[in-house]
Design an enzyme around this catalytic site. Structure first.
Site, PDB file in Angstrom:
ATOM      1  N   ASP A  10       0.849  -1.204   0.000  1.00 30.82           N
ATOM      2  CA  ASP A  10       0.000   0.000   0.000  1.00 30.82           C
ATOM      3  C   ASP A  10       0.884   1.253   0.000  1.00 30.82           C
ATOM      4  O   ASP A  10       0.850   2.054   0.937  1.00 30.82           O
ATOM      5  CB  ASP A  10      -0.957   0.007   1.210  1.00 30.82           C
ATOM      6  CG  ASP A  10      -0.227   0.057   2.559  1.00 30.82           C
ATOM      7  OD1 ASP A  10      -0.814   0.603   3.518  1.00 30.82           O
ATOM      8  OD2 ASP A  10       0.920  -0.415   2.653  1.00 30.82           O
ATOM      9  N   ASP A  14       7.298   3.623   3.191  1.00 34.13           N
ATOM     10  CA  ASP A  14       8.191   2.477   3.409  1.00 34.13           C
ATOM     11  C   ASP A  14       7.914   1.350   2.428  1.00 34.13           C
ATOM     12  O   ASP A  14       8.810   0.560   2.104  1.00 34.13           O
ATOM     13  CB  ASP A  14       8.142   1.998   4.860  1.00 34.13           C
ATOM     14  CG  ASP A  14       6.737   1.762   5.385  1.00 34.13           C
ATOM     15  OD1 ASP A  14       5.798   2.334   4.844  1.00 34.13           O
ATOM     16  OD2 ASP A  14       6.595   0.979   6.342  1.00 34.13           O
ATOM     17  N   THR A 123       2.935  -6.076   2.719  1.00 32.96           N
ATOM     18  CA  THR A 123       3.379  -4.959   3.568  1.00 32.96           C
ATOM     19  C   THR A 123       2.272  -3.933   3.763  1.00 32.96           C
ATOM     20  O   THR A 123       2.551  -2.769   4.075  1.00 32.96           O
ATOM     21  CB  THR A 123       4.621  -4.265   2.971  1.00 32.96           C
ATOM     22  OG1 THR A 123       4.268  -3.709   1.682  1.00 32.96           O
ATOM     23  CG2 THR A 123       5.784  -5.233   2.818  1.00 32.96           C
ATOM     24  N   HIS A 234       9.629   0.243   8.141  1.00 32.74           N
ATOM     25  CA  HIS A 234       8.971  -1.022   8.510  1.00 32.74           C
ATOM     26  C   HIS A 234       8.979  -2.045   7.364  1.00 32.74           C
ATOM     27  O   HIS A 234       9.407  -3.174   7.531  1.00 32.74           O
ATOM     28  CB  HIS A 234       7.503  -0.758   8.880  1.00 32.74           C
ATOM     29  CG  HIS A 234       7.294   0.200   9.994  1.00 32.74           C
ATOM     30  ND1 HIS A 234       7.434  -0.125  11.335  1.00 32.74           N
ATOM     31  CD2 HIS A 234       6.910   1.504   9.964  1.00 32.74           C
ATOM     32  CE1 HIS A 234       7.153   0.938  12.079  1.00 32.74           C
ATOM     33  NE2 HIS A 234       6.837   1.924  11.286  1.00 32.74           N
TER      34      HIS A 234
HETATM   35  O1  RIB Z   1       2.670  -0.069  10.854  1.00 32.44           O
HETATM   36  C1  RIB Z   1       3.516   0.113   9.749  1.00 32.44           C
HETATM   37  C2  RIB Z   1       2.840  -0.360   8.501  1.00 32.44           C
HETATM   38  O2  RIB Z   1       1.673   0.425   8.255  1.00 32.44           O
HETATM   39  C3  RIB Z   1       3.706  -0.175   7.245  1.00 32.44           C
HETATM   40  O3  RIB Z   1       3.371  -1.172   6.318  1.00 32.44           O
HETATM   41  C4  RIB Z   1       3.293   1.173   6.733  1.00 32.44           C
HETATM   42  O4  RIB Z   1       3.477   1.282   5.305  1.00 32.44           O
HETATM   43  C5  RIB Z   1       1.837   1.176   7.061  1.00 32.44           C
HETATM   44  O5  RIB Z   1       1.161   0.509   6.003  1.00 32.44           O
HETATM   45 CA    CA Z   2       2.777  -0.576   4.050  1.00 32.16          CA
END
Ligand code: RIB
Ligand code: CA
Length: 317
Positions: A10, A14, A123, A234
């Site tokens: 998404d 990150d 992710t 993350h």
């Molecule tokens: O908590 C961190 C996660 O939530 C990561 O995947 C960040 O991109 C958000 O989606």
């Molecule tokens: Ca994410």
């Protein structure tokens, strides 16, 4: 031989850095990127995935997935990732277009066509993954591995109890953890220790367009904070694990996802004493090795991008 990966994401700052790492690391072959609503809406997560791929020169199919969670309304994280979802990064409008079809169908068909070969990495919220295992239960024994960035054995980051990806679609997360496979869970226990320090940012500043147009402005617009300072990358932890599994230490556990709690919805209740676990939960990270590998991969990608700029590859066809 490179590990074949489908990255369900998404983008998201990150997530974008995870795409760059996955494409830049020689041990990973990105066979597809599927998008889901999360940090920002589906139109934006898909556009961001396309823009990042075009920017880094990744000719990887991007297939759109679910625009809303299974049951609840979509709750984004624009306050963390910015209105665009890429923080302060402003990338050229992508020339490539998303592939036809739906992410769920792509995941199912790609994995079943190559049993035991595909590592599925998620992710973002697990909406696409939940529908994929519902559509095709054989998925859980056909993947090579299933890796997520999500959850926490302790504190949350969106509520005191829940990490964002689990909180955004707890019903999906519960279905995924209950699907019968072993989930490799890179949760906040380790990802909050992946903060990009000033020294890391300094290294990125020497990475040409990759550093100045993506990495640094994206991280600069990230409204999050790691244990020990810096912005926590993350999602990069999930793909770094695929590239170098020994970098994280795991503990087997039974993970259950709370879906009914008024204050605890999305909590990943982690039982390390259970006999019949469904997950291996990352509890340690070799942080110095993490950044050595991540920055080395970005530096190689930056060099490859510079080379293309100097001598562009003629369009095929
Ligand atoms: O908590 C961190 C996660 O939530 C990561 O995947 C960040 O991109 C958000 O989606
Ligand atoms: Ca994410």
């Amino acid at each position: 031989m490179a590990t074949k990966v489908i990255l369900d994401c998404d983008p998201g700052i990150d997530d974008a850095l995870a795409i760059a790492f996955a494409y830049g690391h020689p041990g990973i072959q990105l066979v597809g990127i599927t998008t889901v609503a999360g940090n920002v809406g589906l139109d934006r997560t898909t556009a961001n995935a396309l823009a990042v791929c075009d920017f880094i020169g990744a000719r990887v199919p991007v297939i759109e997935g679910c625009a809303t969670p299974l049951v609840r309304p979509a709750l984004d994280a624009r306050k963390v990732h910015g209105e665009s979802g890429l923080g302060g990064a402003v990338l050229p409008v992508p020339m490539s277009r998303r592939a036809e079809g739906h992410a769920v169908d792509f995941i199912v068909s790609t994995v079943l066509d190559a049993p035991g070969e595909i590592t599925l990495v998620a992710t973002g919220p697990l909406t696409n993954i939940a529908l994929a295992v519902r559509r095709e239960p054989r998925l859980v024994r056909s993947v090579r591995d299933f890796v997520i960035m999500g959850g926490s054995s302790g504190r949350g980051n969106t509520t005191p109890a829940a990490e964002y990806n689990m909180w955004a679609d707890p019903e999906a997360a519960a279905a995924v953890f209950g699907a019968g496979w072993t989930v490799t869970m890179l949760g906040l226990d380790v990802t909050l220790r992946s903060g990009a320090s000033a020294a890391v940012l300094e290294r990125m500043s020497g990475m040409g367009a990759l550093g100045h147009e993506l990495l640094l402005p994206a991280l600069g617009g990230y409204r999050s904070s790691a244990v020990g300072g810096g912005q926590p990358v993350h999602d990069v932890c999930a793909v770094v694990h695929v590239a170098e599994p020994g970098l994280f230490g795991f503990v087997p556990a039974l993970v259950s996802v709370e879906t009914a709690g008024r204050l605890t919805s999305g909590m990943t209740v982690t039982d390390f004493e259970a006999d019949d676990g469904n997950a291996r939960v990352a509890m340690t990270i070799d942080t110095s090795r993490f950044w050595e590998l991540t920055l080395g991969t970005y530096a190689s990608l930056a060099a490859a991008m510079a080379e293309i700029t100097r001598s562009p590859v003629p369009p095929t066809g």
